[in-house]
Design a protein around this motif. Sequence first.
Motif, PDB file in Angstrom:
ATOM      1  N   GLU A 148       0.816  -1.214   0.000  1.00 39.41           N
ATOM      2  CA  GLU A 148       0.000   0.000   0.000  1.00 39.41           C
ATOM      3  C   GLU A 148       0.851   1.265   0.000  1.00 39.41           C
ATOM      4  N   ASP A 149       1.885   1.309   0.830  1.00 36.52           N
ATOM      5  CA  ASP A 149       2.728   2.509   0.879  1.00 36.52           C
ATOM      6  C   ASP A 149       3.438   2.745  -0.451  1.00 36.52           C
ATOM      7  N   LEU A 150       3.926   1.670  -1.052  1.00 36.10           N
ATOM      8  CA  LEU A 150       4.633   1.794  -2.324  1.00 36.10           C
ATOM      9  C   LEU A 150       3.665   2.177  -3.447  1.00 36.10           C
ATOM     10  N   ARG A 151       2.446   1.663  -3.366  1.00 37.75           N
ATOM     11  CA  ARG A 151       1.428   2.057  -4.345  1.00 37.75           C
ATOM     12  C   ARG A 151       1.127   3.547  -4.233  1.00 37.75           C
ATOM     13  N   LEU A 152       1.039   4.035  -2.994  1.00 39.56           N
ATOM     14  CA  LEU A 152       0.780   5.458  -2.780  1.00 39.56           C
ATOM     15  C   LEU A 152       1.891   6.311  -3.386  1.00 39.56           C
ATOM     16  N   ARG A 153       3.133   5.873  -3.250  1.00 35.09           N
ATOM     17  CA  ARG A 153       4.249   6.611  -3.840  1.00 35.09           C
ATOM     18  C   ARG A 153       4.074   6.741  -5.358  1.00 35.09           C
ATOM     19  N   HIS A 154       3.657   5.682  -6.003  1.00 31.39           N
ATOM     20  CA  HIS A 154       3.493   5.724  -7.460  1.00 31.39           C
ATOM     21  C   HIS A 154       2.310   6.600  -7.866  1.00 31.39           C
ATOM     22  N   LEU A 155       1.254   6.573  -7.104  1.00 35.26           N
ATOM     23  CA  LEU A 155       0.130   7.460  -7.404  1.00 35.26           C
ATOM     24  C   LEU A 155       0.526   8.920  -7.211  1.00 35.26           C
ATOM     25  N   GLN A 156       1.376   9.184  -6.240  1.00 29.01           N
ATOM     26  CA  GLN A 156       1.850  10.556  -6.043  1.00 29.01           C
ATOM     27  C   GLN A 156       2.728  11.012  -7.207  1.00 29.01           C
ATOM     28  N   ASP A 226      12.586  -8.184  -4.516  1.00 28.18           N
ATOM     29  CA  ASP A 226      13.723  -7.426  -3.992  1.00 28.18           C
ATOM     30  C   ASP A 226      14.916  -8.364  -3.915  1.00 28.18           C
ATOM     31  N   ASP A 227      15.810  -8.212  -4.842  1.00 32.31           N
ATOM     32  CA  ASP A 227      16.917  -9.155  -5.003  1.00 32.31           C
ATOM     33  C   ASP A 227      18.180  -8.576  -4.389  1.00 32.31           C
ATOM     34  N   ASP A 228      18.770  -9.287  -3.447  1.00 31.46           N
ATOM     35  CA  ASP A 228      20.023  -8.841  -2.839  1.00 31.46           C
ATOM     36  C   ASP A 228      21.189  -9.737  -3.249  1.00 31.46           C
ATOM     37  N   SER A 229      21.061 -10.335  -4.429  1.00 29.74           N
ATOM     38  CA  SER A 229      22.084 -11.266  -4.892  1.00 29.74           C
ATOM     39  C   SER A 229      23.331 -10.519  -5.347  1.00 29.74           C
ATOM     40  N   GLU A 230      24.379 -11.282  -5.601  1.00 22.74           N
ATOM     41  CA  GLU A 230      25.620 -10.700  -6.102  1.00 22.74           C
ATOM     42  C   GLU A 230      25.417 -10.070  -7.474  1.00 22.74           C
ATOM     43  N   ASP A 231      24.513 -10.647  -8.267  1.00 18.50           N
ATOM     44  CA  ASP A 231      24.255 -10.092  -9.598  1.00 18.50           C
ATOM     45  C   ASP A 231      23.686  -8.684  -9.503  1.00 18.50           C
ATOM     46  N   PHE A 232      22.804  -8.470  -8.543  1.00 19.50           N
ATOM     47  CA  PHE A 232      22.214  -7.144  -8.387  1.00 19.50           C
ATOM     48  C   PHE A 232      23.254  -6.141  -7.894  1.00 19.50           C
ATOM     49  N   PRO A 267       9.465  -0.845 -12.986  1.00 16.08           N
ATOM     50  CA  PRO A 267       9.395  -1.810 -11.881  1.00 16.08           C
ATOM     51  C   PRO A 267       9.191  -1.117 -10.539  1.00 16.08           C
ATOM     52  N   ALA A 268       8.540  -1.820  -9.621  1.00 14.24           N
ATOM     53  CA  ALA A 268       8.366  -1.325  -8.251  1.00 14.24           C
ATOM     54  C   ALA A 268       9.227  -2.171  -7.324  1.00 14.24           C
ATOM     55  N   ASN A 269      10.087  -1.505  -6.593  1.00 13.35           N
ATOM     56  CA  ASN A 269      10.935  -2.158  -5.589  1.00 13.35           C
ATOM     57  C   ASN A 269      10.982  -1.288  -4.343  1.00 13.35           C
ATOM     58  N   LEU A 270      11.322  -1.902  -3.229  1.00 17.55           N
ATOM     59  CA  LEU A 270      11.576  -1.122  -2.027  1.00 17.55           C
ATOM     60  C   LEU A 270      12.875  -0.339  -2.209  1.00 17.55           C
ATOM     61  N   PRO A 271      13.014   0.805  -1.540  1.00 13.74           N
ATOM     62  CA  PRO A 271      14.245   1.600  -1.691  1.00 13.74           C
ATOM     63  C   PRO A 271      15.484   0.777  -1.355  1.00 13.74           C
ATOM     64  N   PHE A 272      16.537   1.015  -2.125  1.00 10.51           N
ATOM     65  CA  PHE A 272      17.776   0.270  -1.931  1.00 10.51           C
ATOM     66  C   PHE A 272      18.612   0.910  -0.824  1.00 10.51           C
ATOM     67  N   GLU A 286      18.494   5.376  -7.996  1.00 10.70           N
ATOM     68  CA  GLU A 286      18.696   5.469  -6.554  1.00 10.70           C
ATOM     69  C   GLU A 286      18.184   6.781  -5.965  1.00 10.70           C
ATOM     70  N   ILE A 287      17.654   7.667  -6.796  1.00  6.43           N
ATOM     71  CA  ILE A 287      17.363   9.017  -6.314  1.00  6.43           C
ATOM     72  C   ILE A 287      15.891   9.235  -5.994  1.00  6.43           C
ATOM     73  N   GLY A 288      15.085   8.194  -6.023  1.00  5.16           N
ATOM     74  CA  GLY A 288      13.675   8.362  -5.700  1.00  5.16           C
ATOM     75  C   GLY A 288      13.037   7.040  -5.341  1.00  5.16           C
ATOM     76  N   TYR A 289      11.735   7.078  -5.129  1.00  4.29           N
ATOM     77  CA  TYR A 289      11.008   5.879  -4.729  1.00  4.29           C
ATOM     78  C   TYR A 289      10.515   5.062  -5.917  1.00  4.29           C
ATOM     79  N   THR A 290      10.477   5.655  -7.100  1.00  5.12           N
ATOM     80  CA  THR A 290       9.912   4.960  -8.255  1.00  5.12           C
ATOM     81  C   THR A 290      10.754   5.225  -9.494  1.00  5.12           C
ATOM     82  N   PHE A 291      10.504   4.415 -10.524  1.00  2.00           N
ATOM     83  CA  PHE A 291      11.123   4.616 -11.837  1.00  2.00           C
ATOM     84  C   PHE A 291      10.099   5.169 -12.833  1.00  2.00           C
TER      85      PHE A 291
END
Length: 431
Positions: A148-156, A226-232, A267-272, A286-291
């Motif tokens: 819900e919080d991430l959805r709100l960010r995109h609507l904003q 939300d991928d925290d692998s070495e590839d990311f 894509p929607a991801n949690l902040p890194f 890296e400079i905002g909540y959404t792409f």
Amino acid sequence: MALSYSYSYSYSYGRPPPPSNSISRRVYPLPLRLRLRLRRSSFHAQYNKYNPKFRRPYTTVLIVPTGVGASIGGFAGDALPVARALATVADCVISHPNVLNAAMLYWPMPNVLYVEGFALDRFAQGLWALQPVHQNKVGLVLDAGIEEDLRLRHLQVADAARASLGLPIIEYIVTDSPLKIETWFHPKCGNSTGRVKNIDSLLRAVNSLVNHTDVNAIAVVARFPDDDSEDFDSYRQGKGVDLLAGVEAIISHSIVEEFKIPAAHAPANLPFPPSALLSPKSAAEEIGYTFLPCVLAGLSNAPQYVTQPRAFVNGSVVADDVDSVVLPADACGGDATLAFSKSKRPNKPLIITVEENKTVLDDTPNKLGIKTMKVNNYWEAIGVIAAHKAGIDPKSLRKDAIDNLQNPSQLYNPIRDSSTNGKGHYHKVCV
């Protein structure tokens, strides 16, 4: 005291200048006949300044395939400077979201057409045309799997684009079930790919917007793992392949193929978490909540797709209008590039391959039998396009690149003409 007489005129069509304070010089206006002549010449000079050049616009296509680890264009909008520079040379640049999107950043260019990859393939094959527009009415599709919080960010973000940029985003919808994105790397060539488990839910949401509103372009935001692998981590450091890009292409391709309207995905991801090793090439993510901002900006005036050849109208851009294509040297196996290389028209587009832009692919011109002009980098590519647009052989700009003019070997056999009774009249026969 002798008085000197001289004629003078101003740029206001011969009206006399203010009186001179000098008694040794009196200035008189030009005679009426000469003033009229100057007016006519001034008009023609102005007319010639804006007179058509009798050349059609020069069109180039800029391709950097998505999800293949391109050294330039494989990260967060890092091929956008190439598009900006190219747009100052070519009259029209056609490119796709992977080149023009930079997450929170974008750059408006009035002579650049924002075309989704599937549509670009159909355009290159001559099946679709591009119809430039002043604006599109954009609909937004949000994945039900977004918190819900991430959805709100995109609507904003959408509201900010409407209020601060004036973009016509008119409706949004949430899918009836989570899309459930899965991502992985292709085991053989290493490009990113994956699947959307509930692709039908996405298409139902788009169908609802298209059929019940005035929407004619679609922006999609899907929740990615939300991928925290070495590839990311490698991607954030400006290395490797973007793990998300392959599925992003699947999402937009599915919509464009089904509904034949412009579409793009964010894509929607949690902040890194902050990283001191972050590469500038990846920093735009890296400079905002959404792409989402770049997607909304691109779709707002993306060309519409004309999918019936009979409906191609004046003002549409078609494959035959393309003069050149620029792409990485080892990524020539895409449908668009192959279609341009097999063009049957007399003046085929010049295909320019950039050696410096490496990918994980190995689809080289030599393997595919494609004739290209090889350049080392995008500096050279833009120079080649400038020469090509001017009607100059690009090779003439290089040291000792022009060989002596050759005459094809021809053999001629004399044949006596019976009508001359063998008196020495010959026909020329090439064998």
